[in-house]
Design an enzyme around this catalytic site. Structure first.
Site, PDB file in Angstrom:
ATOM      1  N   THR A 326       0.812  -1.216   0.000  1.00 15.28           N
ATOM      2  CA  THR A 326       0.000   0.000   0.000  1.00 15.28           C
ATOM      3  C   THR A 326       0.847   1.269   0.000  1.00 15.28           C
ATOM      4  O   THR A 326       2.062   1.231   0.209  1.00 15.28           O
ATOM      5  CB  THR A 326      -0.932   0.058   1.227  1.00 15.28           C
ATOM      6  OG1 THR A 326      -0.114   0.235   2.393  1.00 15.28           O
ATOM      7  CG2 THR A 326      -1.763  -1.194   1.375  1.00 15.28           C
ATOM      8  N   CYS A 327       0.177   2.404  -0.197  1.00 14.57           N
ATOM      9  CA  CYS A 327       0.858   3.697  -0.253  1.00 14.57           C
ATOM     10  C   CYS A 327       1.020   4.340   1.113  1.00 14.57           C
ATOM     11  O   CYS A 327       1.169   5.562   1.211  1.00 14.57           O
ATOM     12  CB  CYS A 327       0.113   4.642  -1.172  1.00 14.57           C
ATOM     13  SG  CYS A 327       0.033   4.033  -2.842  1.00 14.57           S
ATOM     14  N   ASP A 328       0.945   3.567   2.162  1.00 11.67           N
ATOM     15  CA  ASP A 328       1.168   4.108   3.498  1.00 11.67           C
ATOM     16  C   ASP A 328       2.545   3.668   3.955  1.00 11.67           C
ATOM     17  O   ASP A 328       2.875   2.484   3.900  1.00 11.67           O
ATOM     18  CB  ASP A 328       0.097   3.565   4.454  1.00 11.67           C
ATOM     19  CG  ASP A 328       0.116   4.289   5.787  1.00 11.67           C
ATOM     20  OD1 ASP A 328       1.236   4.532   6.313  1.00 11.67           O
ATOM     21  OD2 ASP A 328      -0.959   4.602   6.312  1.00 11.67           O
TER      22      ASP A 328
END
Ligand SMILES: *Cc1c(COP(=O)(O)O)cnc(C)c1O
Length: 379
Positions: A326-328
């Site tokens: 994910t983009c976290d």
């Protein structure tokens, strides 16, 4: 799963499921349950549903004679829908909405946990006459996933509350604690059981005869690092009970989650990217299609360290950071913990994350960044 599980390997080879996915070998769940029954024959087992609520797991444990520890109305329904009798359900969460207590009571549940006066009052209004047990605070030292602080009250307060329970028309049944999940210090049960026995004596002075000790969970799954065998846990618990209760042993409840389903599961995941942050950086970053938000929440603070198997095992290895898709930026599984994956590992390879049967499938976000929650196959 601790090492290669042939049944799971065959399923993965034949079914070729989309990754990431969790595959549970129900035979291993059954074996773990039976092992606990063998070594703790005096205990009634309440499987902690939250560890993995797959209907197939609940159904199988029910057939083996298990009871169930639930934390919510939905988990209660899940059990009832599988034909589990309300008399085999314990509502073990100390934080409940009054209407959910009423719902469970209406369905026939008669066993409830509490750790505060306001909760006791809710119970007295909506579950009159029910058996209640008070959860006490314990330190959880030695646990990889501590459950301290949030649950339980001081034993002195618990004594007062159990007296109050009787005055409110409830049945003061016993005491519970949880020494922390993935607990590897066997002496933790002794201290908790000692405190519990003292509470039994104190309450007996005012004619309240508690009958039950609920020793919670804490038994381990096999991640990286050694853990004592189940028989050692059972012996530690029984030794503490005899030491502090003598011949007058109370009814015993154990609420295992992790140790029943943890080793039964394997997550298969695909390598999405292997990169470096600079040309000379010895550390490769390996990004998998599973991460903190779609199944591996317990890598928070790198607490649970899963074993990882790859098709390139046996070849030379090098240092790695392992991260999710994910983009976290919080979606890093292991950065401080030393993981050395094979240098020959390639993008597109399938890796297996072992002993992932507990606290994975439902401990996932609903679809952060569009990544679906983890799909489970029970075989
Ligand atoms: C989570 C939980 C358990 C299960 O603990 P494990 O360490 O997974 O065995 C048992 N009892 C209660 C009250 C829990 O909240």
């Amino acid at each position: 799963m601790r090492e290669t599980n042939k049944k799971i390997a065959k399923f993965l080879a034949e079914a070729q499921p989309e990754t990431p996915c969790l595959v549970i070998d129900l035979d291993v769940v059954g074996q773990a349950y039976k092992l606990l029954r063998r070594y703790l024959p005096l205990a009634r087992v309440f499987y902690a549903v939250k560890a993995n609520p797959a209907p197939e797991i609940l159904g199988m444990l029910k057939d083996l004679g298990s009871s169930f520890d639930v934390a919510s109305r939905a988990e209660t329904d899940l059990c009832l829908e599988r034909g589990i009798g309300a008399e085999n359900i314990s509502f073990g969460n100390t934080i409940k909405k009054e209407r959910d207590i009423a719902y469970a009571y209406e369905k026939g549940v008669r066993l409830f946990a509490f750790d505060s006066e306001p909760e006791l009052e809710k119970l007295s209004r909506t579950a009159p006459g029910a058996r209640v047990f008070c959860r006490i605070l314990v330190e959880c030292t030695g646990a990889d996933w501590p459950l301290s602080r949030k649950f339980g009250c001081a034993p002195e307060m618990a004594v007062e509350l159990l007296r109050r329970a009787r005055d409110l028309g409830l049945d003061p049944y016993g005491v519970s604690f949880h020494v922390g999940s993935q607990q590897t210090d066997l002496s933790q049960w002794d201290g908790a059981i000692e405190r519990t026995a003292r509470m039994f004596s104190l309450l007996a002075e005012t004619d309240i005869n508690l009958r039950m000790v609920n020793i919670g969970g804490g038994f381990p799954a096999h991640y990286r690092g050694d853990v004592p065998a189940v028989v050692n846990y059972a012996n530690a618990v029984m030794a503490a009970l005899t030491k502090h209760f003598g011949n007058n042993l109370p009814e015993l409840i154990v609420e295992p989650g992790r140790s029943v389903v943890g080793d039964a599961g394997v997550i298969q995941s695909e390598v999405v990217l292997i990169s470096r942050k600079s040309a000379k950086d010895p550390k490769r970053w390996i990004y998998l299609d599973v991460g903190k938000f779609n199944g591996l929440a317990e890598t928070m603070d790198e607490a649970i360290k899963y074993k990882i198997k790859t098709p390139a095992d046996g070849g030379p290895r090098g240092p790695t950071v392992i991260a999710g898709p994910t983009c976290d930026s919080a979606d890093i599984l292991y950065e401080r913990t030393v993981y050395r994956l094979p240098l020959d590992l390639k993008v597109g390879d399938k890796v297996e994350i072992l002993s992932t049967g507990a606290y994975t499938s439902t401990y996932a976000s609903v679809g952060f960044n569009g990544f679906a929650p983890l799909k489970t196959y029970c075989i």
